[in-house]
Design a protein around this motif. Sequence first.
Motif, PDB file in Angstrom:
ATOM      1  N   ILE A  25     -23.186 -71.622  77.900  1.00  0.00           N
ATOM      2  CA  ILE A  25     -24.489 -71.914  78.514  1.00  0.00           C
ATOM      3  C   ILE A  25     -24.338 -73.037  79.533  1.00  0.00           C
ATOM      4  O   ILE A  25     -23.782 -74.099  79.228  1.00  0.00           O
ATOM      5  CB  ILE A  25     -25.529 -72.319  77.456  1.00  0.00           C
ATOM      6  N   GLY A  26     -24.857 -72.819  80.739  1.00  0.00           N
ATOM      7  CA  GLY A  26     -24.843 -73.852  81.770  1.00  0.00           C
ATOM      8  C   GLY A  26     -25.105 -73.261  83.135  1.00  0.00           C
ATOM      9  O   GLY A  26     -25.210 -72.037  83.300  1.00  0.00           O
ATOM     10  N   ASN A  27     -25.196 -74.122  84.147  1.00  0.00           N
ATOM     11  CA  ASN A  27     -25.403 -73.632  85.517  1.00  0.00           C
ATOM     12  C   ASN A  27     -24.104 -73.102  86.125  1.00  0.00           C
ATOM     13  O   ASN A  27     -24.104 -72.120  86.852  1.00  0.00           O
ATOM     14  CB  ASN A  27     -25.975 -74.745  86.402  1.00  0.00           C
ATOM     15  N   PHE A  28     -23.011 -73.793  85.882  1.00  0.00           N
ATOM     16  CA  PHE A  28     -21.681 -73.354  86.314  1.00  0.00           C
ATOM     17  C   PHE A  28     -21.601 -73.076  87.819  1.00  0.00           C
ATOM     18  O   PHE A  28     -20.932 -72.138  88.247  1.00  0.00           O
ATOM     19  CB  PHE A  28     -21.232 -72.114  85.530  1.00  0.00           C
ATOM     20  N   ASP A  29     -22.277 -73.894  88.625  1.00  0.00           N
ATOM     21  CA  ASP A  29     -22.178 -73.698  90.069  1.00  0.00           C
ATOM     22  C   ASP A  29     -20.791 -74.125  90.532  1.00  0.00           C
ATOM     23  O   ASP A  29     -20.418 -75.296  90.445  1.00  0.00           O
ATOM     24  CB  ASP A  29     -23.250 -74.510  90.812  1.00  0.00           C
ATOM     25  N   GLY A  30     -20.018 -73.185  91.010  1.00  0.00           N
ATOM     26  CA  GLY A  30     -18.656 -73.441  91.433  1.00  0.00           C
ATOM     27  C   GLY A  30     -17.613 -72.918  90.455  1.00  0.00           C
ATOM     28  O   GLY A  30     -16.474 -72.678  90.830  1.00  0.00           O
ATOM     29  N   VAL A  31     -18.005 -72.738  89.179  1.00  0.00           N
ATOM     30  CA  VAL A  31     -17.051 -72.297  88.150  1.00  0.00           C
ATOM     31  C   VAL A  31     -15.749 -73.101  88.315  1.00  0.00           C
ATOM     32  O   VAL A  31     -14.659 -72.552  88.429  1.00  0.00           O
ATOM     33  CB  VAL A  31     -16.798 -70.775  88.221  1.00  0.00           C
ATOM     34  N   HIS A  32     -15.885 -74.429  88.347  1.00  0.00           N
ATOM     35  CA  HIS A  32     -14.749 -75.300  88.625  1.00  0.00           C
ATOM     36  C   HIS A  32     -13.980 -75.631  87.349  1.00  0.00           C
ATOM     37  O   HIS A  32     -14.286 -75.133  86.257  1.00  0.00           O
ATOM     38  CB  HIS A  32     -15.214 -76.569  89.341  1.00  0.00           C
ATOM     39  N   ARG A  33     -12.975 -76.483  87.485  1.00  0.00           N
ATOM     40  CA  ARG A  33     -12.095 -76.796  86.348  1.00  0.00           C
ATOM     41  C   ARG A  33     -12.857 -77.457  85.198  1.00  0.00           C
ATOM     42  O   ARG A  33     -12.518 -77.264  84.028  1.00  0.00           O
ATOM     43  CB  ARG A  33     -10.948 -77.686  86.811  1.00  0.00           C
ATOM     44  N   SER A 170     -19.666 -80.551  90.108  1.00  0.00           N
ATOM     45  CA  SER A 170     -20.084 -79.797  91.280  1.00  0.00           C
ATOM     46  C   SER A 170     -20.485 -80.724  92.418  1.00  0.00           C
ATOM     47  O   SER A 170     -20.189 -80.459  93.590  1.00  0.00           O
ATOM     48  CB  SER A 170     -21.246 -78.865  90.921  1.00  0.00           C
ATOM     49  N   SER A 171     -21.157 -81.832  92.098  1.00  0.00           N
ATOM     50  CA  SER A 171     -21.598 -82.749  93.152  1.00  0.00           C
ATOM     51  C   SER A 171     -20.406 -83.386  93.856  1.00  0.00           C
ATOM     52  O   SER A 171     -20.419 -83.569  95.083  1.00  0.00           O
ATOM     53  CB  SER A 171     -22.518 -83.825  92.569  1.00  0.00           C
ATOM     54  N   ARG A 172     -19.377 -83.710  93.107  1.00  0.00           N
ATOM     55  CA  ARG A 172     -18.172 -84.281  93.717  1.00  0.00           C
ATOM     56  C   ARG A 172     -17.516 -83.269  94.654  1.00  0.00           C
ATOM     57  O   ARG A 172     -17.066 -83.630  95.752  1.00  0.00           O
ATOM     58  CB  ARG A 172     -17.209 -84.697  92.609  1.00  0.00           C
ATOM     59  N   ILE A 173     -17.466 -82.010  94.244  1.00  0.00           N
ATOM     60  CA  ILE A 173     -16.871 -80.969  95.089  1.00  0.00           C
ATOM     61  C   ILE A 173     -17.711 -80.752  96.337  1.00  0.00           C
ATOM     62  O   ILE A 173     -17.175 -80.574  97.436  1.00  0.00           O
ATOM     63  CB  ILE A 173     -16.712 -79.674  94.277  1.00  0.00           C
ATOM     64  N   ARG A 174     -19.026 -80.772  96.206  1.00  0.00           N
ATOM     65  CA  ARG A 174     -19.887 -80.639  97.387  1.00  0.00           C
ATOM     66  C   ARG A 174     -19.598 -81.747  98.391  1.00  0.00           C
ATOM     67  O   ARG A 174     -19.547 -81.505  99.600  1.00  0.00           O
ATOM     68  CB  ARG A 174     -21.359 -80.678  96.968  1.00  0.00           C
ATOM     69  N   ASP A 175     -19.411 -82.964  97.898  1.00  0.00           N
ATOM     70  CA  ASP A 175     -19.113 -84.088  98.787  1.00  0.00           C
ATOM     71  C   ASP A 175     -17.783 -83.878  99.505  1.00  0.00           C
ATOM     72  O   ASP A 175     -17.660 -84.163 100.704  1.00  0.00           O
ATOM     73  CB  ASP A 175     -19.081 -85.393  97.996  1.00  0.00           C
ATOM     74  N   LEU A 176     -16.783 -83.391  98.797  1.00  0.00           N
ATOM     75  CA  LEU A 176     -15.475 -83.145  99.419  1.00  0.00           C
ATOM     76  C   LEU A 176     -15.585 -82.090 100.519  1.00  0.00           C
ATOM     77  O   LEU A 176     -15.017 -82.250 101.610  1.00  0.00           O
ATOM     78  CB  LEU A 176     -14.471 -82.692  98.358  1.00  0.00           C
TER      79      LEU A 176
END
Length: 330
Positions: A25-33, A170-176
């Motif tokens: 369960i979660g938003n999982f935007d990016g399906v990141h590590r 996800s927010s850190r990846i968006r910034d990158l």
Amino acid sequence: MAGDFAHICGSDALPERLRGAVVAIGNFDGVHRGHRAVLDRALEEARRLGAPALVLTFDPHPRTLFRPDIPLFRLTSSAMKARLLDACGFDGMVEQTFDLDFAGLTAEEFVATILVERLGIAHAVTGFDFHFGKARSGGPAFLMEAGGRHGFGVTLVDAFRDEGAEIVSSSRIRDLLAEGEVAEAAGQLGYRFAVEAEIVGGEKLGRTLRYPTANMMLSPDTHLAHGIYAVRMRRAGGSLHDGVASFGRRPTVTEDGAPLLETFLFDFSGDLYGETCRVGFFARLRGEEKFDGLDALTRQMKRDEAEARAVMEKAQPLSELDAALHFAAL
């Protein structure tokens, strides 16, 4: 990819074969590590129980409902998220509509109506800080207590930290990505960032310069840094093609153009109009520049092509997920 992956939207019925699943369960935007720590744990539990593996996520992103004044750069569209989860090994994704009615459910109503009645879950897996229900009234302790009452298990997963001991988010990846750091973002995602869109007609200037491009209009909320990138495109039929792409407003040829992704594919000729294609970003070569005329622009384009070819010739998969997205032929 499995081919029988189920993408269940809104109030669509859940196939009977997927009831009794282990549900991440979660938003999982990016399906990141960081997400993969939760997702992989759900897959392990599903194998242990011999149960289907599902993901319960929400659309639109809750932030767009509660903070509509702040644009949200979504790392993955619904379709892209489903492709990634399919590649991870899940049997399906349930995309719950996140509207005012849903946001008004109490924590107990969420458990009873969504997890128990609709999905009939055997086990829930989520992050240690997951909150749900009206005013975020439900938390990990409530979920575990509710699981005991309703007969499903609960696993909570700690935040995942990268090699530098920083939490992957996800927010850190968006910034990158907004800074053009696509290689570093790929390290956080576990795969190269990609966008999907329909190929549309353009002004055909690239064709006159001997650099015909496949053009995509991306969402206005795609806050990827403008510039020139080494890329790999996957066509609708599955074939892969390397290229060099410009994302930006084309300052040499227009004053106020809308951001456009223009991709020149190496050693390719053909009509792509109307196809929905995927472009993966492997490296940012430079920022967007305004040149003193088309001749100067063409000379730089030749240098960009050579550099992008060199990057793509050396490219290797970062992970199994990256290989499935950007290397494996379909």
